[in-house]
Structures are given as C-alpha cells and as structure tokens.
Design a protein around this motif. Structure first.
Motif, PDB file in Angstrom:
ATOM      1  N   GLY A   1       0.769  -1.272  -0.132  1.00 38.97           N
ATOM      2  CA  GLY A   1      -0.276   0.056  -0.033  1.00 38.97           C
ATOM      3  C   GLY A   1       0.952   1.295  -0.083  1.00 38.97           C
ATOM      4  N   SER A   2       0.438   2.306  -0.684  1.00 40.32           N
ATOM      5  CA  SER A   2       0.859   3.771  -0.744  1.00 40.32           C
ATOM      6  C   SER A   2       0.667   4.267   0.648  1.00 40.32           C
ATOM      7  CB  SER A   2       0.627   4.547  -1.714  1.00 40.32           C
ATOM      8  OG  SER A   2      -0.724   4.680  -1.725  1.00 40.32           O
ATOM      9  N   ALA A   3       1.379   5.314   0.957  1.00 43.47           N
ATOM     10  CA  ALA A   3       1.087   6.281   2.101  1.00 43.47           C
ATOM     11  C   ALA A   3      -0.259   6.856   2.077  1.00 43.47           C
ATOM     12  CB  ALA A   3       2.229   7.522   2.248  1.00 43.47           C
ATOM     13  N   GLU A   4      -0.948   7.202   0.688  1.00 39.57           N
ATOM     14  CA  GLU A   4      -2.295   7.497   0.654  1.00 39.57           C
ATOM     15  C   GLU A   4      -3.209   6.510   0.925  1.00 39.57           C
ATOM     16  OE1 GLU A   4       0.508   8.178  -1.596  1.00 39.57           O
ATOM     17  OE2 GLU A   4       0.767  10.086  -1.110  1.00 39.57           O
ATOM     18  N   ASP A   5      -2.866   5.082   0.772  1.00 40.02           N
ATOM     19  CA  ASP A   5      -3.785   4.006   0.799  1.00 40.02           C
ATOM     20  C   ASP A   5      -3.873   3.782   2.513  1.00 40.02           C
ATOM     21  OD1 ASP A   5      -4.134   3.695  -2.140  1.00 40.02           O
ATOM     22  OD2 ASP A   5      -2.553   2.402  -2.008  1.00 40.02           O
ATOM     23  N   ILE A   6      -2.654   3.953   3.114  1.00 40.69           N
ATOM     24  CA  ILE A   6      -2.638   3.571   4.594  1.00 40.69           C
ATOM     25  C   ILE A   6      -3.139   4.577   5.699  1.00 40.69           C
ATOM     26  CG2 ILE A   6      -1.109   2.680   6.120  1.00 40.69           C
ATOM     27  CD1 ILE A   6       0.365   1.342   3.947  1.00 40.69           C
ATOM     28  N   LEU A   7      -2.657   6.090   5.457  1.00 38.99           N
ATOM     29  CA  LEU A   7      -2.547   6.842   6.443  1.00 38.99           C
ATOM     30  C   LEU A   7      -3.781   7.658   6.415  1.00 38.99           C
ATOM     31  CD1 LEU A   7       1.268   7.799   6.503  1.00 38.99           C
ATOM     32  CD2 LEU A   7      -0.128   6.167   7.867  1.00 38.99           C
ATOM     33  N   PRO A   8      -4.206   8.260   7.557  1.00 40.33           N
ATOM     34  CA  PRO A   8      -5.309   9.166   7.520  1.00 40.33           C
ATOM     35  C   PRO A   8      -4.531  10.534   7.224  1.00 40.33           C
ATOM     36  CG  PRO A   8      -4.762   8.632   9.740  1.00 40.33           C
ATOM     37  CD  PRO A   8      -4.091   7.645   8.893  1.00 40.33           C
ATOM     38  N   ALA A   9      -5.309  11.604   6.788  1.00 40.61           N
ATOM     39  CA  ALA A   9      -4.697  12.713   6.719  1.00 40.61           C
ATOM     40  C   ALA A   9      -4.216  13.524   7.813  1.00 40.61           C
ATOM     41  CB  ALA A   9      -5.875  13.960   5.949  1.00 40.61           C
ATOM     42  N   SER A  10      -4.721  13.076   8.913  1.00 39.57           N
ATOM     43  CA  SER A  10      -4.351  13.508  10.339  1.00 39.57           C
ATOM     44  C   SER A  10      -2.971  13.003  10.769  1.00 39.57           C
ATOM     45  CB  SER A  10      -5.280  13.614  11.281  1.00 39.57           C
ATOM     46  OG  SER A  10      -5.736  12.472  11.744  1.00 39.57           O
ATOM     47  N   ALA A  11      -2.289  11.830  10.031  1.00 38.57           N
ATOM     48  CA  ALA A  11      -1.248  11.097  10.652  1.00 38.57           C
ATOM     49  C   ALA A  11      -0.142  11.688  11.052  1.00 38.57           C
ATOM     50  CB  ALA A  11      -0.762   9.875   9.593  1.00 38.57           C
ATOM     51  N   PRO A  12       0.423  11.366  12.194  1.00 41.84           N
ATOM     52  CA  PRO A  12       1.781  12.147  12.769  1.00 41.84           C
ATOM     53  C   PRO A  12       2.706  11.384  12.125  1.00 41.84           C
ATOM     54  CG  PRO A  12       0.910  10.484  14.321  1.00 41.84           C
ATOM     55  CD  PRO A  12      -0.102  10.694  13.180  1.00 41.84           C
ATOM     56  N   ASP A  13       4.080  12.282  12.106  1.00 42.93           N
ATOM     57  CA  ASP A  13       5.167  11.873  11.440  1.00 42.93           C
ATOM     58  C   ASP A  13       5.488  10.269  11.842  1.00 42.93           C
ATOM     59  OD1 ASP A  13       5.278  14.333  10.044  1.00 42.93           O
ATOM     60  OD2 ASP A  13       6.855  14.973  11.458  1.00 42.93           O
ATOM     61  N   GLY A  14       5.394  10.077  12.916  1.00 40.77           N
ATOM     62  CA  GLY A  14       5.866   8.711  13.409  1.00 40.77           C
ATOM     63  C   GLY A  14       5.164   7.344  12.853  1.00 40.77           C
ATOM     64  N   MET A  15       3.962   7.588  12.269  1.00 41.82           N
ATOM     65  CA  MET A  15       3.126   6.506  11.544  1.00 41.82           C
ATOM     66  C   MET A  15       3.885   6.669  10.089  1.00 41.82           C
ATOM     67  SD  MET A  15      -0.760   7.323  12.508  1.00 41.82           S
ATOM     68  CE  MET A  15      -1.458   6.024  11.789  1.00 41.82           C
ATOM     69  N   ARG A  16       4.172   7.884   9.552  1.00 41.25           N
ATOM     70  CA  ARG A  16       4.673   7.774   8.193  1.00 41.25           C
ATOM     71  C   ARG A  16       6.057   7.183   8.302  1.00 41.25           C
ATOM     72  NH1 ARG A  16       3.151  10.509   3.573  1.00 41.25           N
ATOM     73  NH2 ARG A  16       1.766  11.338   5.038  1.00 41.25           N
ATOM     74  N   GLU A  17       6.784   7.324   9.172  1.00 41.93           N
ATOM     75  CA  GLU A  17       8.098   6.664   9.417  1.00 41.93           C
ATOM     76  C   GLU A  17       7.853   5.335   9.621  1.00 41.93           C
ATOM     77  OE1 GLU A  17       9.764   8.648  12.911  1.00 41.93           O
ATOM     78  OE2 GLU A  17      10.094  10.581  11.476  1.00 41.93           O
ATOM     79  N   ALA A  18       6.940   4.549   9.828  1.00 45.42           N
ATOM     80  CA  ALA A  18       6.760   3.301  10.041  1.00 45.42           C
ATOM     81  C   ALA A  18       6.055   2.423   8.801  1.00 45.42           C
ATOM     82  CB  ALA A  18       5.597   2.991  11.140  1.00 45.42           C
ATOM     83  N   LEU A  19       6.023   3.178   7.915  1.00 42.88           N
ATOM     84  CA  LEU A  19       5.589   2.497   6.592  1.00 42.88           C
ATOM     85  C   LEU A  19       7.034   2.060   5.764  1.00 42.88           C
ATOM     86  CD1 LEU A  19       3.548   5.327   5.003  1.00 42.88           C
ATOM     87  CD2 LEU A  19       2.684   3.364   6.323  1.00 42.88           C
ATOM     88  N   ASP A  20       6.598   0.859   5.032  1.00 43.95           N
ATOM     89  CA  ASP A  20       7.714   0.044   4.161  1.00 43.95           C
ATOM     90  C   ASP A  20       8.638  -0.811   4.999  1.00 43.95           C
ATOM     91  OD1 ASP A  20       6.941   1.397   1.608  1.00 43.95           O
ATOM     92  OD2 ASP A  20       7.809   3.163   2.035  1.00 43.95           O
TER      93      ASP A  20
END
Length: 246
Positions: free
Chosen positions: A23-42
């Motif tokens: 999944g892409s970041a857009e598929d997985i994360l809500p618009a309000s996602a904090p940076d820590g969630m983005r860093e946990a992708l891939d």
C-alpha cells in the motif's frame, strides 16, 4: 508440521497484509497521521536493508507473508525463495509475478475500498519462487543460503527453538542472517514455557552464539492498518548475524 490452526488464512488478514506490504502512504494513512506513523511504512523493505551491501547467489525469506520482502531481496540475489505457513499469503505472493492483485481494504463496519497491489517497477530483479512451509519443520532438502531473512516470525511459532536449531544449517559459512521480532510473546501462539526466560536478545545470543556472530541490533517500527481509525504501531528488534566457519 505444527498442528495449530493457522490464523492467517482469512480474506480480512490477506487484505491487511497486502496493504501492509504494497500500500502507498495515501492508501494507508489518514490525513491527520503524525510523522511517526509515516516513518513506520515500508517495513518489508527496510528489514531487507540490514544485510551487507553487494550481491549473493541465494537468499531465503522465512515468514515472507505476501512477498514484498522476497521481491526486494531479489534485487541483490540471483535466486530468492520465499516460504510462509499461510497458503493464502503464498498464493497472493506468487500471483503478483504475473499481474497486479485486487483486494479490499476494510474502512469500517461493512465499508470497504477496492485497491490494487502491484510490484514496484523492476521487481523481481532476479529469479524468485514461493512455497508453503512450516518454519519449525522445513523440508530436509531445502539446502543452504548466503542470506536468510526472517521478519516478525519468531514470536509467532509454537516452538521457536526448532527454527533456531535449524538456522546454522540454512546459512552458509560466511553468510548472513537477519531476524526481526517485536518480541510480543503471546500464549495464543507460543506456550509460555517456550518463551525466553529473560530478554529475547539475550536468548538469541545464547541460542545462536555458537554458530553466529552478532553484527548489529536496531529497532524498525512498523504500522498495520486495521480500519480507517485503528492502527497497530509496533517496534521490531532487528538483529543481523554472520555465520561463523564450520
């Protein structure tokens, strides 16, 4: 072969793991996602980067789930074999060699979104194959490999010692082993008598130290989206080892 029922055969979990791996970041994360969630992708990509640079002849990916790590490992391995206990996961992983895979993302209740899982351009880079198998009872003729990767597998086995005992035979002298584990020991997967008595890291050092040298220890976060408002954020301990000469 383990007699425990495999909890990873439902369509819901298949969808979760296809999203987790592809999944892409857009598929997985809500618009309000904090940076820590983005860093946990891939996560399935990041764990493969704990091997030394350079190319090898063969790699084994144990507990490969729906295969993203196996495909990533093919970038630097002439032959890569992915093994998982879930037939559903293996079917999905193997099917993606030929075509993208449609799946459903659970949003809430009865609401679902249709998504497409596809390999990044250029993958597989070299030969890849998949098979079902029990990490505690791998087939005798599996052979040995230059690299063995096992991510988030160890604390989901009923008898993890059986895998640790097999690892010296799976990794060629001078080869490398990467184990990622969140150390979430749960009785529903592993009977408490089979848990480490102390820390998981000390237990690994004790069990593997005679055949492997510990090279590095690091944490890698990962994120699994269950619904649009519920996520699992976890930190996995990643240890990298070098196989000593026999």
């Amino acid at each position: 072969m383990s007699t425990n029922p495999n909890p990873y055969e439902t369509e819901r979990l298949l969808g979760e793991y296809l999203l987790f791996h592809y999944g892409s970041a857009e598929d997985i994360l809500p618009a309000s996602a904090p940076d820590g969630m983005r860093e946990a992708l891939d996560f399935a990509v990041r764990t493969t980067r704990h091997f030394s640079p350079g190319s090898v002849e063969s790699t084994l990916d144990l507990g490969c789930a729906v295969g993203r790590s196996t495909y990533e490992l093919s970038r630097s391995s002439a032959l890569t074999v992915g093994i998982d206990f879930s037939q559903n996961f293996i079917r999905a992983a193997a099917a993606m060699i030929d075509a993208p895979l449609s799946y459903q993302r659970l949003d809430e209740g009865h609401q679902r979104t249709q998504l497409i899982a596809k390999l990044p351009d250029g993958l597989p880079a070299n030969e890849v194959s998949f098979e079902t198998g029990d990490a505690m009872d791998l087939r005798a003729d599996l052979g040995s490999f230059d690299r063995v990767h096992a991510a988030n597998l160890l604390c989901r086995l009923t008898e993890p010692d059986r895998l640790l005992e097999r690892l010296p035979a799976l990794v060629r002298p001078g080869g490398e082993l990467v184990i990622a584990t969140p150390c979430t020991w749960l009785g529903e997967y592993t009977p408490p008598e089979n848990w480490p008595q102390g820390s998981t890291l000390d237990w690994l050092r004790e069990r593997l130290g005679g055949a492997f040298e510990l090279i590095s220890v690091a944490d890698e976060p990962f994120l699994i989206r269950e619904t649009a408002r519920k996520f699992q954020w976890t930190a996995s301990m990643v240890t990298a080892w070098k196989r000593l000469s026999a």
